[in-house]
Design a protein around this motif. Structure first.
Motif, PDB file in Angstrom:
ATOM      1  N   SER A  34      42.547  45.529  43.908  1.00  0.00           N
ATOM      2  CA  SER A  34      43.997  45.466  44.098  1.00  0.00           C
ATOM      3  C   SER A  34      44.422  44.053  44.484  1.00  0.00           C
ATOM      4  O   SER A  34      43.781  43.419  45.332  1.00  0.00           O
ATOM      5  N   TYR A  35      45.495  43.598  43.845  1.00  0.00           N
ATOM      6  CA  TYR A  35      46.050  42.278  44.137  1.00  0.00           C
ATOM      7  C   TYR A  35      47.556  42.391  44.334  1.00  0.00           C
ATOM      8  O   TYR A  35      48.215  43.178  43.652  1.00  0.00           O
ATOM      9  N   LEU A  36      48.080  41.585  45.245  1.00  0.00           N
ATOM     10  CA  LEU A  36      49.517  41.469  45.421  1.00  0.00           C
ATOM     11  C   LEU A  36      50.006  40.319  44.549  1.00  0.00           C
ATOM     12  O   LEU A  36      49.493  39.196  44.646  1.00  0.00           O
ATOM     13  N   VAL A  37      50.974  40.591  43.689  1.00  0.00           N
ATOM     14  CA  VAL A  37      51.486  39.575  42.769  1.00  0.00           C
ATOM     15  C   VAL A  37      52.270  38.534  43.556  1.00  0.00           C
ATOM     16  O   VAL A  37      53.120  38.867  44.376  1.00  0.00           O
ATOM     17  N   ALA A  72      44.707  42.287  47.878  1.00  0.00           N
ATOM     18  CA  ALA A  72      45.611  43.089  48.715  1.00  0.00           C
ATOM     19  C   ALA A  72      45.196  43.074  50.182  1.00  0.00           C
ATOM     20  O   ALA A  72      46.049  43.122  51.068  1.00  0.00           O
ATOM     21  N   GLU A  73      43.909  42.986  50.445  1.00  0.00           N
ATOM     22  CA  GLU A  73      43.447  43.014  51.830  1.00  0.00           C
ATOM     23  C   GLU A  73      43.402  41.629  52.469  1.00  0.00           C
ATOM     24  O   GLU A  73      43.074  41.497  53.642  1.00  0.00           O
ATOM     25  N   ALA A  74      43.727  40.593  51.714  1.00  0.00           N
ATOM     26  CA  ALA A  74      43.688  39.219  52.230  1.00  0.00           C
ATOM     27  C   ALA A  74      44.887  38.961  53.144  1.00  0.00           C
ATOM     28  O   ALA A  74      45.930  39.593  53.026  1.00  0.00           O
ATOM     29  N   GLY A  75      44.735  37.996  54.010  1.00  0.00           N
ATOM     30  CA  GLY A  75      45.823  37.604  54.901  1.00  0.00           C
ATOM     31  C   GLY A  75      46.861  36.770  54.171  1.00  0.00           C
ATOM     32  O   GLY A  75      46.733  36.469  52.978  1.00  0.00           O
ATOM     33  N   ASN A  76      47.885  36.382  54.902  1.00  0.00           N
ATOM     34  CA  ASN A  76      48.981  35.615  54.313  1.00  0.00           C
ATOM     35  C   ASN A  76      48.557  34.223  53.854  1.00  0.00           C
ATOM     36  O   ASN A  76      49.215  33.627  53.026  1.00  0.00           O
ATOM     37  N   GLY A  77      47.466  33.707  54.375  1.00  0.00           N
ATOM     38  CA  GLY A  77      47.041  32.358  54.032  1.00  0.00           C
ATOM     39  C   GLY A  77      46.204  32.254  52.768  1.00  0.00           C
ATOM     40  O   GLY A  77      45.802  31.166  52.379  1.00  0.00           O
ATOM     41  N   ALA A  78      45.928  33.373  52.110  1.00  0.00           N
ATOM     42  CA  ALA A  78      45.077  33.350  50.923  1.00  0.00           C
ATOM     43  C   ALA A  78      45.768  32.625  49.774  1.00  0.00           C
ATOM     44  O   ALA A  78      46.977  32.736  49.589  1.00  0.00           O
ATOM     45  N   GLU A  79      44.975  31.904  49.006  1.00  0.00           N
ATOM     46  CA  GLU A  79      45.490  31.194  47.830  1.00  0.00           C
ATOM     47  C   GLU A  79      45.524  32.138  46.637  1.00  0.00           C
ATOM     48  O   GLU A  79      44.549  32.841  46.367  1.00  0.00           O
TER      49      GLU A  79
END
Length: 101
Positions: A48-51, A77-84
């Motif tokens: 899962s990825y957030l677009v 989707a599980e990554a924090g806000n700082g993910a590239e």
């Protein structure tokens, strides 16, 4: 300012406005046809990825006159806000919870 410069400025302004309108129309197409927004969740290879971005210039024109799926970039989707964001290409599917009903 001579007539030629004046005409050029008017035409350039109209071209830029038309390009902006076309971009917005393609984004609307992505939203209503694919259910895709910058906050949508897509699945790629079971992940899962957030677009985070949609490349409307990558949309191919299909034989029926419609457009193919655009390339998207997103973060896990599980990554924090700082993910590239990473390029996810066009082989994504909209996650069921985000599907337009």
């Amino acid at each position: 300012m001579d007539y030629g410069d004046s005409v050029q400025k008017v035409l350039l302004r109209k071209i830029r406005k038309t390009e902006q309108d076309l971009l917005q129309l393609k984004l609307d197409y992505c939203r209503f046809i694919f259910g895709l927004t910058h906050r949508a969740t897509v699945l790629v290879d079971g992940q899962s990825y957030l677009v985070r971005s949609v490349d409307v210039d990558s949309m191919a024109t299909l034989e029926d006159g419609g457009f193919g799926k655009p390339e998207v970039a997103g973060v896990p989707a599980e990554a924090g806000n700082g993910a590239e964001p990473v390029n996810l290409g066009t082989e994504w599917t909209l996650a069921e919870s985000a599907a337009v009903k």
